[in-house]
Design a protein around this motif. Sequence first.
Motif, short mmCIF file in Angstrom:
data_model
loop_
_atom_site.label_atom_id
_atom_site.label_comp_id
_atom_site.label_asym_id
_atom_site.label_seq_id
_atom_site.Cartn_x
_atom_site.Cartn_y
_atom_site.Cartn_z
N LYS A 112 46.36 -1.39 49.41
CA LYS A 112 47.68 -1.57 50.01
C LYS A 112 48.26 -0.23 50.43
CE LYS A 112 52.35 -3.11 49.08
NZ LYS A 112 52.99 -1.80 48.95
N GLY A 113 48.08 0.78 49.59
CA GLY A 113 48.58 2.11 49.92
C GLY A 113 50.06 2.11 50.23
N GLU A 114 50.44 2.75 51.31
CA GLU A 114 51.85 2.89 51.70
C GLU A 114 52.22 1.96 52.84
OE1 GLU A 114 54.18 4.88 50.20
OE2 GLU A 114 52.63 5.21 48.71
N MET A 115 51.45 0.87 53.01
CA MET A 115 51.75 -0.06 54.10
C MET A 115 53.08 -0.76 53.86
SD MET A 115 48.29 -2.10 55.04
CE MET A 115 46.88 -1.55 54.07
N HIS A 116 53.83 -0.96 54.94
CA HIS A 116 55.02 -1.81 54.87
C HIS A 116 54.53 -3.23 54.62
CE1 HIS A 116 58.40 -4.24 56.16
NE2 HIS A 116 59.14 -3.18 55.84
N TRP A 117 55.38 -4.07 54.05
CA TRP A 117 54.95 -5.40 53.64
C TRP A 117 54.34 -6.20 54.79
CZ3 TRP A 117 53.96 -7.07 49.00
CH2 TRP A 117 53.59 -8.41 48.86
N PHE A 118 54.99 -6.21 55.96
CA PHE A 118 54.46 -7.00 57.07
C PHE A 118 53.13 -6.42 57.57
CE2 PHE A 118 59.11 -7.84 57.55
CZ PHE A 118 59.05 -9.11 57.01
N GLU A 119 53.01 -5.12 57.54
CA GLU A 119 51.75 -4.48 57.91
C GLU A 119 50.66 -4.90 56.92
OE1 GLU A 119 50.08 0.07 58.64
OE2 GLU A 119 52.04 -0.23 57.72
N TYR A 120 51.02 -4.96 55.65
CA TYR A 120 50.08 -5.37 54.61
C TYR A 120 49.64 -6.83 54.80
CZ TYR A 120 48.24 -6.08 49.88
OH TYR A 120 47.44 -6.36 48.80
N GLU A 121 50.60 -7.70 55.11
CA GLU A 121 50.23 -9.10 55.37
C GLU A 121 49.27 -9.19 56.55
OE1 GLU A 121 53.22 -12.13 55.58
OE2 GLU A 121 54.23 -11.40 53.79
N HIS A 122 49.55 -8.43 57.59
CA HIS A 122 48.67 -8.45 58.76
C HIS A 122 47.28 -7.92 58.39
CE1 HIS A 122 46.96 -6.80 62.56
NE2 HIS A 122 47.30 -8.01 62.95
N TYR A 123 47.24 -6.85 57.63
CA TYR A 123 45.96 -6.28 57.18
C TYR A 123 45.16 -7.32 56.40
CZ TYR A 123 42.67 -3.46 54.50
OH TYR A 123 41.53 -2.97 53.93
N MET A 124 45.83 -8.02 55.50
CA MET A 124 45.13 -9.03 54.69
C MET A 124 44.67 -10.20 55.56
SD MET A 124 44.90 -7.65 51.78
CE MET A 124 44.47 -8.89 50.58
N PHE A 125 45.49 -10.58 56.54
CA PHE A 125 45.13 -11.65 57.46
C PHE A 125 43.84 -11.30 58.21
CE2 PHE A 125 45.35 -13.32 61.83
CZ PHE A 125 45.27 -14.68 61.55
N VAL A 126 43.73 -10.05 58.64
CA VAL A 126 42.56 -9.61 59.41
C VAL A 126 41.34 -9.40 58.51
CG1 VAL A 126 41.65 -7.72 60.82
CG2 VAL A 126 43.95 -8.60 61.25
N HIS A 127 41.54 -8.73 57.38
CA HIS A 127 40.40 -8.30 56.56
C HIS A 127 40.06 -9.22 55.39
CE1 HIS A 127 40.09 -4.52 58.72
NE2 HIS A 127 41.42 -4.44 58.66
N HIS A 128 41.04 -9.94 54.87
CA HIS A 128 40.83 -10.81 53.70
C HIS A 128 41.66 -12.08 53.84
CE1 HIS A 128 38.92 -7.36 51.74
NE2 HIS A 128 39.99 -6.65 52.06
N PRO A 129 41.38 -12.89 54.86
CA PRO A 129 42.22 -14.07 55.10
C PRO A 129 42.28 -15.03 53.91
CG PRO A 129 40.25 -14.13 56.47
CD PRO A 129 40.29 -12.79 55.82
N ASN A 130 41.25 -15.04 53.10
CA ASN A 130 41.26 -15.93 51.93
C ASN A 130 42.29 -15.49 50.88
OD1 ASN A 130 39.51 -13.63 51.58
ND2 ASN A 130 38.76 -14.55 49.69
N LEU A 131 42.72 -14.22 50.92
CA LEU A 131 43.69 -13.71 49.96
C LEU A 131 45.13 -13.73 50.50
CD1 LEU A 131 41.71 -10.64 48.58
CD2 LEU A 131 41.83 -12.96 47.64
N LEU A 132 45.29 -14.06 51.78
CA LEU A 132 46.61 -14.04 52.41
C LEU A 132 47.63 -14.94 51.70
CD1 LEU A 132 48.41 -12.92 54.65
CD2 LEU A 132 47.59 -14.81 56.10
#
Length: 149
Positions: A112-132
């Motif tokens: 997660k690092g220093e990602m803003h929450w919405f950026e983090y949700e987008h990251y998870m959607f792209v890289h780990h959709p099962n964890l979204l």
Amino acid sequence: MDFEGKELKELFELADKIGNKRYNRLTRQDLEDYKKFDNWRYINGDSECGTTKESQDWAKEHSDWDCPICGDRFSECGGRTIDHKLPRSQYPWLSMDFRNFWVICRACNEQKGEMHWFEYEHYMFVHHPNLLPAIQDARPTQLLKSLRE
């Protein structure tokens, strides 16, 4: 403000607008709270000295045996970490707001690092959709709504 149905670009723009607006109004208390977190979390405010009993107890009281994101057992993945849902580097006035804390495993915290929450949700959607869904369940809706004030 309703965040549902907004495009990701709109959410990023809103986060930047709110963050920039608030940064212009940082108070001495905001900066003290930023520093206070280190002293609450770490012995002598230094991560190299280990964590305080108070923060260890808080982490245990506010978590189960497994990471709420990846589902791994804390004992098998490097232990618990206390993370700011909205990064304190971007939102220093939320450094000691316990609604902004959650307990996740070390690997998920590093990812997660220093990602803003919405950026983090987008990251998870792209890289780990099962964890979204786990990320969406943990969304700090109250804090995000409070930012517009």
